[in-house]
Scaffold this active site. Sequence first.
Site, PDB file in Angstrom:
ATOM      1  CB  CYS A   1      -0.954  -0.009   1.191  1.00  0.00           C
ATOM      2  SG  CYS A   1      -0.178   0.291   2.790  1.00  0.00           S
TER       3      CYS A   1
ATOM      4  CB  CYS B   1      37.528  18.275   0.172  1.00  0.00           C
ATOM      5  SG  CYS B   1      38.321  19.630   1.072  1.00  0.00           S
TER       6      CYS B   1
ATOM      7  CB  CYS C   1      37.060  24.701  -0.025  1.00  0.00           C
ATOM      8  SG  CYS C   1      37.859  23.381   0.916  1.00  0.00           S
TER       9      CYS C   1
ATOM     10  CB  CYS D   1      36.760   1.128   3.211  1.00  0.00           C
ATOM     11  SG  CYS D   1      36.505   0.606   1.487  1.00  0.00           S
TER      12      CYS D   1
ATOM     13  CB  CYS E   1      34.907 -14.655   7.536  1.00  0.00           C
ATOM     14  SG  CYS E   1      35.072 -14.331   5.773  1.00  0.00           S
TER      15      CYS E   1
ATOM     16  CG  HIS F   1      43.748 -11.829  -0.951  1.00  0.00           C
ATOM     17  ND1 HIS F   1      44.777 -10.984  -1.316  1.00  0.00           N
ATOM     18  CD2 HIS F   1      43.721 -11.811   0.415  1.00  0.00           C
ATOM     19  CE1 HIS F   1      45.335 -10.477  -0.228  1.00  0.00           C
ATOM     20  NE2 HIS F   1      44.706 -10.956   0.826  1.00  0.00           N
TER      21      HIS F   1
END
Length: 331
Positions: free
Chosen positions: A25, A89, A116, A173, A188, A212
């Site tokens: 809905c 940045c 900037c 990351c 893991c 890997h």
Amino acid sequence: ECPLCLLPQPPEAFPSLASCSHRSCWACLQQYLCLAVSESRVPVSCPHCPAVLHPSDVHRLLPEPALRDKYEEFLLRRLLVADPGTRWCPAPDCSYAVFAHGCAECPRLTCGREGCGTEFCYHCRQPWHPDGPCAPVLLAPSLVTPTAQLAQPEELAHGEALAQAEAEDIKVCPRCSAFIMKINDGSCNRMNCTVCGCLFCWLCLQEISDVHFLSPSGCTFWGKRPWSRTRRILWQLGMVLGAPMVISLAAGVAVPVITIGIPIYMGRKVLAGGPGSRRSSLSGCQQCFSVTSSVLLSLFVSPIITALTVGVGVPLVLTYVYGTVVLSLCR
């Protein structure tokens, strides 16, 4: 009846979606989209399946213009973060993206946002450092609270130890520099960044492929730390010296097992037809013929499967051992 709120609705209350045929809905879809966009879960999937909702449907269902702007912003940032050449940045309150393709040799970047102009490094994504190498990102100081710095030396040392333990559970990351948290319990090490989708190794923080953890890099699929250099070299030497014996033993066991095992398995499989199968309605001669024919066919096919397995598997293993492993040892 709406499958989300379980309330009866008229047919016109169920908007159609371009991505899939599921129906919910209007009110439930609006609430679902508002929550997903506010939590930056963009792109938004269908609440019933993994299909990604089309942007036109999202704009049609979102009730507020501010949420539509947020959706567009998050979607754009997600696409930019997935690009390995995009850099953000590092200045406070500046989220300007710089396209920096081919800047590895000249890593000095300048933010193009008006007012900037911050200069930063292409490699470490930190403010520009002309007189020194890139410094690693240190998480431990940011994890220590200001009150801990005023404590006694014993308490300060204890706080630094806890901060270091927490820092080992929080890493960056390698593609988008988003903070990733994982309990360093030896589970893991194959990580997937939810921001940019980068697949990387938790131990070495390098983008990885499917092989890997099979490479002689010292990274293991499970474990808290990579192997030491001595252990890695000993393992590689053992692979190079013991590969002929191990391959010969594996091939010597696999050839008779495959050649004899497949006919036995097929004969038992055909003979053990369930009571509800068509095999149970056959006569004794017909069952004997079917079992015999399947075994004879397996005897003809099993040598081919054995030859393909040995003929493909052995060269691949030899190429890996005397190619990749030897090159790693030479380095």
